[in-house]
Design a protein around this motif. Structure first.
Motif, short mmCIF file in Angstrom:
data_model
loop_
_atom_site.label_atom_id
_atom_site.label_comp_id
_atom_site.label_asym_id
_atom_site.label_seq_id
_atom_site.Cartn_x
_atom_site.Cartn_y
_atom_site.Cartn_z
N HIS A 162 -1.44 0.06 2.68
CA HIS A 162 -0.36 -0.09 1.87
C HIS A 162 0.37 -1.40 2.27
O HIS A 162 1.36 -1.70 1.80
CB HIS A 162 0.51 1.20 1.76
CG HIS A 162 1.07 1.91 3.05
ND1 HIS A 162 0.29 2.53 3.79
CD2 HIS A 162 2.08 1.77 3.56
CE1 HIS A 162 1.01 3.00 4.82
NE2 HIS A 162 2.03 2.27 4.76
N ALA A 205 5.42 0.60 -1.62
CA ALA A 205 4.25 -0.02 -1.80
C ALA A 205 3.69 0.78 -3.22
O ALA A 205 3.10 0.15 -4.08
CB ALA A 205 3.02 0.11 -0.88
N TRP A 206 3.69 2.16 -2.99
CA TRP A 206 3.28 2.89 -4.15
C TRP A 206 3.90 2.45 -5.66
O TRP A 206 3.41 2.42 -6.82
CB TRP A 206 3.19 4.27 -4.03
CG TRP A 206 2.91 5.19 -5.24
CD1 TRP A 206 3.66 5.94 -6.33
CD2 TRP A 206 1.43 5.47 -5.45
NE1 TRP A 206 2.57 6.60 -6.99
CE2 TRP A 206 1.35 6.28 -6.62
CE3 TRP A 206 0.41 5.31 -4.68
CZ2 TRP A 206 0.30 6.77 -7.27
CZ3 TRP A 206 -0.96 5.52 -5.37
CH2 TRP A 206 -1.05 6.32 -6.48
N VAL A 227 -3.15 -0.08 -3.42
CA VAL A 227 -2.83 0.87 -2.00
C VAL A 227 -3.97 1.84 -2.08
O VAL A 227 -4.53 2.04 -0.74
CB VAL A 227 -1.60 2.06 -2.57
CG1 VAL A 227 -1.27 2.83 -1.64
CG2 VAL A 227 -0.27 0.75 -2.86
#
Length: 385
Positions: A162, A205-206, A227
């Motif tokens: 990620h 990141a998600w 990711v």
């Protein structure tokens, strides 16, 4: 370096470090060196060669060799970046990395190591994993798709895929602001920063990928989520290694991964400590400038980290290749290279004694201009809120 008759051809300059960049493969060779020395001597201490080199040898070499603030001439930057030799110096890290990883897993799974030797080899392999994240950092900023794919591959060992998303689309947007989990705050210890950065970077990141995919009407639960596909590489890699060398290597893989990404995070901690971008009247932050990153020109660490310590120019020009990164006089300078400074960061009182006064000096004694940890404003004479 420049074609005859071109404007660059009139400028004479030689990269004195040109062939020294190959020293970058020393780090992924450490597990192999450790195993070889251990096999010849039966001395467990050699399996600890990774931490010994990072925390002991490199800081001493940095001190002995000193600094180099030389910059390539602006006229040669383009031809310097187009010289593919420098790319192969980075690419070379990856095959050595994975050969070393397989060999280390073989020995860790053999059942012949003492617990102390097992731990030492795991940490040495973790050093390689941590510097591999820096290699992925250099590759992940580039425009060529093959380099971005190689970046994800380099991250597979540490299960930190990620980072590929968060660093490029998160950190570089929010750097030196309270909103950035990877920018440490004045008065914040590394041990408080570490979980904040790890969790904050993962969740950021998600969110970034979920938002990107939602714009195209897609769920985040897809292989096109960068990711998920980066983590899938780690699952496959670890699965193959465990199948090949047995469940005895599961703790080994976990230790080396945690130590590896912790090395990344301690570097994150020192790179922007206490530095802040000013919020403009419209609510947006000022553009990132050299004064928002700590720099170091210590030669040894720069050679092993592909000029990561010239961090201000990197933030100003994220796609610029490492060999063309420049020293910037405006940037605040660390008292030593990253190898020495990460050790200091592990000891909060020592870190604050060394760095807090430098942050305050950078802002002319006005701590209100710094990025201060919430709850620590009174310590620096800043009004809370």
């Amino acid at each position: 370096m420049a074609s005859p008759g071109s404007p660059e051809a009139t400028v004479e300059w030689v990269d004195t470090k040109r062939y020294l960049w190959l020293l970058g493969v020393i780090i992924p060779l450490l597990p192999l060196a450790a195993m070889g020395l251990y096999a010849m001597s039966d001395l467990t201490v050699f399996l600890w060669i990774g931490p010994i080199v990072v925390y002991g040898v490199i800081p001493v070499v940095d001190l002995a060799i000193g600094r180099d603030a030389e910059n390539p001439p602006d006229e040669l930057l383009r031809s310097l970046e187009e010289d593919r030799y420098y790319r192969w110096c980075v690419y070379a890290y990856l095959p050595v990395q994975f050969v070393s990883l397989v060999a280390a897993c073989w020995l860790a799974g053999s059942g012949t190591l003492t617990p102390l030797g097992y731990l030492g080899l795991a940490l040495t392999t973790g050093v390689m994993a941590g510097i591999a994240i820096n290699t992925a950092h250099e590759l992940g900023h580039k425009k060529e798709s093959v380099e971005r794919r190689l970046s994800k591959i380099a991250l597979a060992q540490s299960f930190y895929g990620h980072f590929y998303i968060e660093h490029n689309r998160g950190h570089h947007v929010r750097v030196a602001t309270p909103e950035d989990p990877a920018s440490s705050r004045l008065g914040e210890s590394f041990w408080r920063f570490l979980p904040r950065s790890v969790w904050g970077s993962l969740t950021s990141a998600w969110r970034l990928e979920r938002t990107r995919l939602a714009r195209g009407g897609s769920s985040p639960w897809t292989i096109r989520n960068d990711v998920l596909n980066a983590w899938l590489m780690s699952v496959v890699l670890w699965g193959v290694l465990i199948a090949a060398f047995g469940p005895r290597i599961i703790p080994f893989l976990l230790i080396q991964a945690v130590f590896g990404f912790s090395l990344l995070e301690v570097v994150n901690y020192i790179e922007h400590y206490g530095l802040a971008r000013r919020r403009e009247p419209g609510g947006r932050y000022e553009r990132c400038a050299p004064r928002h990153s700590w720099n170091s020109n210590n030669v040894a660490t720069n050679l092993l980290l592909f000029h990561l310590q010239r961090h201000s120019d990197h933030h100003a020009n994220p796609t610029r290749r490492y060999q063309a990164l420049r020293h910037v006089d405006e940037a605040p300078q660390m008292p030593s290279g990253y190898a020495a400074m990460i050790t200091v960061a592990y000891v909060p009182p020592l870190w604050r004694w060394l760095m807090d006064r430098r942050v305050l000096a950078h802002y002319g004694g006005d701590a209100s201009l710094a990025n201060v940890r919430p709850g620590r404003e009174a310590r620096y004479g800043v009004a809370a809120g």
